[in-house]
Design an enzyme around this catalytic site. Sequence first.
Site, PDB file in Angstrom:
ATOM      1  N   GLU A   1       0.794  -1.120   0.001  1.00  0.00           N
ATOM      2  CA  GLU A   1      -0.180  -0.081  -0.147  1.00  0.00           C
ATOM      3  C   GLU A   1       0.898   1.178  -0.070  1.00  0.00           C
ATOM      4  OE1 GLU A   1      -2.656  -0.673   3.277  1.00  0.00           O
ATOM      5  OE2 GLU A   1      -3.990  -1.895   2.034  1.00  0.00           O
TER       6      GLU A   1
ATOM      7  N   GLU B   1      -6.128  -7.770  -0.190  1.00  0.00           N
ATOM      8  CA  GLU B   1      -6.562  -8.068   1.189  1.00  0.00           C
ATOM      9  C   GLU B   1      -7.926  -7.936   1.512  1.00  0.00           C
ATOM     10  OE1 GLU B   1      -4.292  -5.773   4.062  1.00  0.00           O
ATOM     11  OE2 GLU B   1      -2.297  -6.561   3.255  1.00  0.00           O
TER      12      GLU B   1
END
Length: 500
Positions: A132, A277
């Site tokens: 991320e 995720e």
Amino acid sequence: MIIQSRIRENMGSSRCFSWLLILSVILQGVTLEVRGLACNWGSRASHPLPARIAVQLLKDNGFDKVKLFEADPEPLKALGHSGIQVMVGIPNELLLPLASSIQAAVNWVSQNVSSFISSYGVDIRYVAVGNEPFLKAYKDMFVKTTFPALQNIQAALIKAGLGQRVKATVPLNGDVYQTDSGLPSGGDFRADIHNLMISIIKFLSNNGAPLTVNIYPFLSLDADPNFPVEFAFFDGAASPVVDGSITYTNVLEANFDTLISALEKNGFGSMPVIIGEVGWPSDGTPNANIQNARRFNQGLLNRIFSSKGTPKRPSPPDIYLFALIDEDTKSVDPGNFERHWGIFYYDGTIKYPLNMTNGKSLVPAKGVKYLSRHWCVMSPQASLSDPNLPGATTYACTYADCTSLGYGSSCGNLDARSNASYAFNMYYQTKDQREGACSFNNLTVLTAIDPSRDGCRFEIMISNSTHGKTPTAGTSSRGKHVPSLLVLLHVLTLIFYGMY
Ligand SMILES: *[C@@H]1O[C@H](CO)[C@@H](O)[C@H](O)[C@H]1NC(C)=O
Ligand SMILES: *[C@@H]1O[C@H](CO)[C@@H](O)[C@H](O)[C@H]1NC(C)=O
Ligand SMILES: *[C@@H]1O[C@H](CO)[C@@H](O)[C@H](O)[C@H]1NC(C)=O
Ligand SMILES: *[C@@H]1O[C@H](CO)[C@@H](O)[C@H](O)[C@H]1NC(C)=O
Ligand SMILES: *[C@@H]1O[C@H](CO)[C@@H](O)[C@H](O)[C@H]1NC(C)=O
């Protein structure tokens, strides 16, 4: 351009197309049978589950793909010859050195990919470059290094002869895209990184690699008190969001299709996407509880088992459940829930029932060895008004995980004595029941009676000495991780400010 001409080539031959259609229908039937499960396995824990037990846990529950956040040798070795495909991550701290030097990337691939494939038979399929990296919370810290690091890792994979077998990708947070119209069809990439996203996607596409995105309905709900709760789940009970001819009844689909719209808008409509995720935590804040976690994860699993895609992408993406087990040393910057994402507790015991593939129920970890059945609790002789008490519990909770004690959490209703006992016990267990770890100015005693009650677990930690080979490798780097889930899904907030 390359992508667009490829699409045109495919569409051009219609006879071929109809055969492909038939074939894909057949294949989908087959896929239904063999489709496995994917999950994230993190190791930021004071007492990580021994790697070979965790790998057995994965296998027993039908997981055939796993994502690791870094190249931890013990988990990787244990995954060798397991039949489980691996995505191995590169932490954000390594993006700068890997971006600066092709040689660093060559070394990384050699030490952390090639050697595990050739020496240990690990089936590595992906390298996740960064985690991320474009989160707004990182304030552009990794904006300049991510793409060059990706390019260097890709070049290193090709150089190592792994270009076909191992694909490099970048797990992105959901806030790299957004929608101005408030509807999924309005999706586009965030303006400040728009060109960068296009360059990365073009590069991934040229190398036959997928785009990876993390999607968190829980964080949308947790961040916005006006978020319509039912829309986070999959039961179809939410008031639908109507976007042209499409009706959305859950935020995962709406979010995913916002990304698909963004891809379409920029000429990458057929770009493969992985959900890196997605999950729901079970503790640490009122919305993070066993009931919600079970409801969300069961709904998600049912979608996976039925190979359900989204309105704009009927073929289902690979979905990596977050996560396999709890991690008690993760940063709580995103919230206390951060240590409770596992579908299993840290030791591989079952939190809540789930129906897995073919109606099988969850299988817990086998062969876990624990410390002795002793708990450290507040002494009956000690007084709640003892002046040492506040300092002692604060100390205990500084070095141990007390995130279950908070408001609305699993141990949030304990009376003051039990609350203090919880803190003392967590410290005592985290310190491996070490001599002297249960002596807080005579405030504590040991007991053999389990103080657990009403969903509040007084832990006994895993023993790290009696599992045979001790998993020491990787322990040292654990404290250094950057929190991965400081995610506010702006797109979702936008959708709901638009809609409600
Ligand atoms: C392999 O990965 C580990 C864990 O991320 C890292 O510490 C190490 O530096 C890597 N090796 C190389 C040669 O970069
Ligand atoms: C699991 O499956 C059983 C039997 O099919 C069913 O009765 C039960 O409701 C299911 N549980 C969930 C949470 O879906
Ligand atoms: C419970 O323990 C926590 C951590 O020590 C503390 O912050 C909180 O005030 C305690 N609550 C009660 C009711 O004693
Ligand atoms: C703990 O209790 C013992 C025996 O009652 C006493 O001698 C000792 O001074 C106490 N220690 C503290 C730190 O209060
Ligand atoms: C467990 O491992 C830690 C270091 O990882 C060590 O300090 C501790 O002594 C070990 N405990 C036991 C009981 O072996």
